[in-house]
Design a protein around this motif. Structure first.
Motif, PDB file in Angstrom:
ATOM      1  N   PHE A  32     -24.471 -38.740 -39.773  1.00  0.00           N
ATOM      2  CA  PHE A  32     -23.285 -38.671 -38.901  1.00  0.00           C
ATOM      3  C   PHE A  32     -23.081 -37.213 -38.397  1.00  0.00           C
ATOM      4  O   PHE A  32     -22.911 -36.745 -37.431  1.00  0.00           O
ATOM      5  CB  PHE A  32     -22.123 -39.471 -39.204  1.00  0.00           C
ATOM      6  CG  PHE A  32     -22.303 -40.846 -38.864  1.00  0.00           C
ATOM      7  CD1 PHE A  32     -22.566 -41.325 -37.568  1.00  0.00           C
ATOM      8  CD2 PHE A  32     -22.175 -41.832 -39.778  1.00  0.00           C
ATOM      9  CE1 PHE A  32     -22.610 -42.762 -37.306  1.00  0.00           C
ATOM     10  CE2 PHE A  32     -22.231 -43.179 -39.615  1.00  0.00           C
ATOM     11  CZ  PHE A  32     -22.605 -43.606 -38.280  1.00  0.00           C
ATOM     12  N   ARG A  52     -23.558 -35.186 -34.982  1.00  0.00           N
ATOM     13  CA  ARG A  52     -22.414 -34.229 -34.487  1.00  0.00           C
ATOM     14  C   ARG A  52     -22.661 -33.096 -34.352  1.00  0.00           C
ATOM     15  O   ARG A  52     -22.446 -32.224 -33.370  1.00  0.00           O
ATOM     16  CB  ARG A  52     -21.163 -34.471 -35.455  1.00  0.00           C
ATOM     17  CG  ARG A  52     -19.709 -33.670 -34.868  1.00  0.00           C
ATOM     18  CD  ARG A  52     -18.576 -33.694 -35.852  1.00  0.00           C
ATOM     19  NE  ARG A  52     -17.624 -32.898 -35.359  1.00  0.00           N
ATOM     20  CZ  ARG A  52     -17.368 -31.692 -35.778  1.00  0.00           C
ATOM     21  NH1 ARG A  52     -18.393 -31.022 -36.512  1.00  0.00           N
ATOM     22  NH2 ARG A  52     -16.247 -31.001 -35.373  1.00  0.00           N
ATOM     23  N   CYS A  83     -25.114 -32.472 -31.459  1.00  0.00           N
ATOM     24  CA  CYS A  83     -24.715 -32.675 -30.054  1.00  0.00           C
ATOM     25  C   CYS A  83     -23.671 -31.421 -29.744  1.00  0.00           C
ATOM     26  O   CYS A  83     -23.849 -31.000 -28.549  1.00  0.00           O
ATOM     27  CB  CYS A  83     -23.636 -33.867 -30.164  1.00  0.00           C
ATOM     28  SG  CYS A  83     -24.520 -35.463 -30.160  1.00  0.00           S
ATOM     29  N   ARG A 109     -23.829 -38.137 -26.432  1.00  0.00           N
ATOM     30  CA  ARG A 109     -23.974 -38.975 -27.431  1.00  0.00           C
ATOM     31  C   ARG A 109     -25.300 -39.045 -28.162  1.00  0.00           C
ATOM     32  O   ARG A 109     -26.296 -38.412 -27.726  1.00  0.00           O
ATOM     33  CB  ARG A 109     -23.763 -40.376 -27.145  1.00  0.00           C
ATOM     34  CG  ARG A 109     -24.749 -41.129 -26.295  1.00  0.00           C
ATOM     35  CD  ARG A 109     -24.508 -42.632 -26.216  1.00  0.00           C
ATOM     36  NE  ARG A 109     -25.544 -43.273 -25.958  1.00  0.00           N
ATOM     37  CZ  ARG A 109     -25.901 -44.155 -24.754  1.00  0.00           C
ATOM     38  NH1 ARG A 109     -24.867 -43.786 -23.709  1.00  0.00           N
ATOM     39  NH2 ARG A 109     -26.919 -44.475 -24.319  1.00  0.00           N
ATOM     40  N   HIS A 110     -25.334 -39.443 -29.403  1.00  0.00           N
ATOM     41  CA  HIS A 110     -26.442 -39.267 -30.151  1.00  0.00           C
ATOM     42  C   HIS A 110     -26.697 -40.791 -30.474  1.00  0.00           C
ATOM     43  O   HIS A 110     -26.003 -41.617 -31.127  1.00  0.00           O
ATOM     44  CB  HIS A 110     -26.346 -38.497 -31.484  1.00  0.00           C
ATOM     45  CG  HIS A 110     -27.395 -37.928 -31.911  1.00  0.00           C
ATOM     46  ND1 HIS A 110     -28.365 -38.798 -32.294  1.00  0.00           N
ATOM     47  CD2 HIS A 110     -27.851 -36.736 -32.208  1.00  0.00           C
ATOM     48  CE1 HIS A 110     -29.487 -37.756 -32.728  1.00  0.00           C
ATOM     49  NE2 HIS A 110     -29.027 -36.720 -32.864  1.00  0.00           N
ATOM     50  N   TRP A 138     -22.628 -41.393 -32.495  1.00  0.00           N
ATOM     51  CA  TRP A 138     -21.898 -40.182 -32.373  1.00  0.00           C
ATOM     52  C   TRP A 138     -21.580 -39.833 -30.872  1.00  0.00           C
ATOM     53  O   TRP A 138     -22.694 -39.805 -30.231  1.00  0.00           O
ATOM     54  CB  TRP A 138     -21.984 -39.063 -33.147  1.00  0.00           C
ATOM     55  CG  TRP A 138     -21.068 -37.910 -33.268  1.00  0.00           C
ATOM     56  CD1 TRP A 138     -20.116 -37.928 -34.164  1.00  0.00           C
ATOM     57  CD2 TRP A 138     -20.710 -36.739 -32.342  1.00  0.00           C
ATOM     58  NE1 TRP A 138     -19.025 -36.826 -33.900  1.00  0.00           N
ATOM     59  CE2 TRP A 138     -19.408 -36.232 -33.033  1.00  0.00           C
ATOM     60  CE3 TRP A 138     -21.426 -36.421 -31.012  1.00  0.00           C
ATOM     61  CZ2 TRP A 138     -19.009 -35.231 -32.143  1.00  0.00           C
ATOM     62  CZ3 TRP A 138     -20.465 -35.392 -30.350  1.00  0.00           C
ATOM     63  CH2 TRP A 138     -19.297 -34.668 -30.914  1.00  0.00           C
ATOM     64  N   GLN A 139     -20.399 -39.561 -30.458  1.00  0.00           N
ATOM     65  CA  GLN A 139     -20.409 -39.402 -28.956  1.00  0.00           C
ATOM     66  C   GLN A 139     -19.131 -38.349 -28.546  1.00  0.00           C
ATOM     67  O   GLN A 139     -18.077 -38.414 -29.325  1.00  0.00           O
ATOM     68  CB  GLN A 139     -20.249 -40.794 -28.136  1.00  0.00           C
ATOM     69  CG  GLN A 139     -19.278 -41.482 -28.480  1.00  0.00           C
ATOM     70  CD  GLN A 139     -19.333 -43.123 -27.695  1.00  0.00           C
ATOM     71  OE1 GLN A 139     -20.245 -43.098 -27.114  1.00  0.00           O
ATOM     72  NE2 GLN A 139     -18.573 -43.893 -28.277  1.00  0.00           N
ATOM     73  N   TRP A 140     -19.325 -37.734 -27.506  1.00  0.00           N
ATOM     74  CA  TRP A 140     -18.203 -36.753 -27.112  1.00  0.00           C
ATOM     75  C   TRP A 140     -18.275 -36.579 -25.684  1.00  0.00           C
ATOM     76  O   TRP A 140     -19.264 -36.903 -25.060  1.00  0.00           O
ATOM     77  CB  TRP A 140     -18.462 -35.371 -27.789  1.00  0.00           C
ATOM     78  CG  TRP A 140     -17.532 -34.472 -27.119  1.00  0.00           C
ATOM     79  CD1 TRP A 140     -16.227 -34.007 -27.546  1.00  0.00           C
ATOM     80  CD2 TRP A 140     -17.617 -33.832 -25.667  1.00  0.00           C
ATOM     81  NE1 TRP A 140     -15.530 -33.116 -26.832  1.00  0.00           N
ATOM     82  CE2 TRP A 140     -16.530 -32.935 -25.643  1.00  0.00           C
ATOM     83  CE3 TRP A 140     -18.557 -33.376 -24.870  1.00  0.00           C
ATOM     84  CZ2 TRP A 140     -16.259 -31.920 -24.481  1.00  0.00           C
ATOM     85  CZ3 TRP A 140     -18.421 -32.577 -23.702  1.00  0.00           C
ATOM     86  CH2 TRP A 140     -17.085 -31.859 -23.501  1.00  0.00           C
TER      87      TRP A 140
END
Length: 135
Positions: free
Chosen positions: A84, A88, A91, A105-106, A128-130
């Motif tokens: 993770f 992060r 990204c 996102r991943h 993982w996302q933003w």
């Protein structure tokens, strides 16, 4: 990220990875993703072999490939804290290189080739996302 069993002696790691990434690209396109041309993205030891767009989101996709002749088991998605953190970082580095991205996102796709023209696939969406907040 590759797993191989002894029965895969005739399959080289390079050809297995290339085959699995090709299958994943086709799978993503079938699911409606716009798969970007090229060989993915890499920066500072972080990489995503596949970069795609899903709606308005940029998606970095890690592919875990394996070969298990005749296997009936589903591919494993062993994604821990270290993975993770890598996602992060990837990204955030991608965002630093691509200022026009508002959401990223991943994803992780685990694929096991079980025989000629046979494979099993699992897709973890949004490991993982933003997204930029638009208040």
């Amino acid at each position: 990220m590759t797993e191989k069993t002894e029965s895969a002696a005739a399959v080289t790691e390079e050809s297995l990875v290339a085959t699995c990434e090709g299958v994943v690209r086709d799978y993503l396109a079938h699911r409606g993703y716009e798969v970007h041309a090229g060989d993915g993205w890499s920066c500072d030891c972080e990489d995503a072999p596949i970069v795609a767009t899903d709606g308005d989101e940029t998606v970095l996709i890690a592919v875990i490939s394996g070969y298990e002749e005749g296997s009936a088991r589903m591919p494993e998605l062993n994604v821990g804290a270290a993975e993770f953190a890598i996602m992060r970082r990837a990204c955030l580095l991608y965002l630093a290189d691509h200022g026009d991205v508002d959401a990223i996102r991943h994803d992780v796709v685990s694929i096991v080739v079980t025989g000629e023209r046979q494979a099993k696939l699992r897709h973890l969406i949004g490991a993982w996302q933003w997204a930029e907040r638009k208040d």
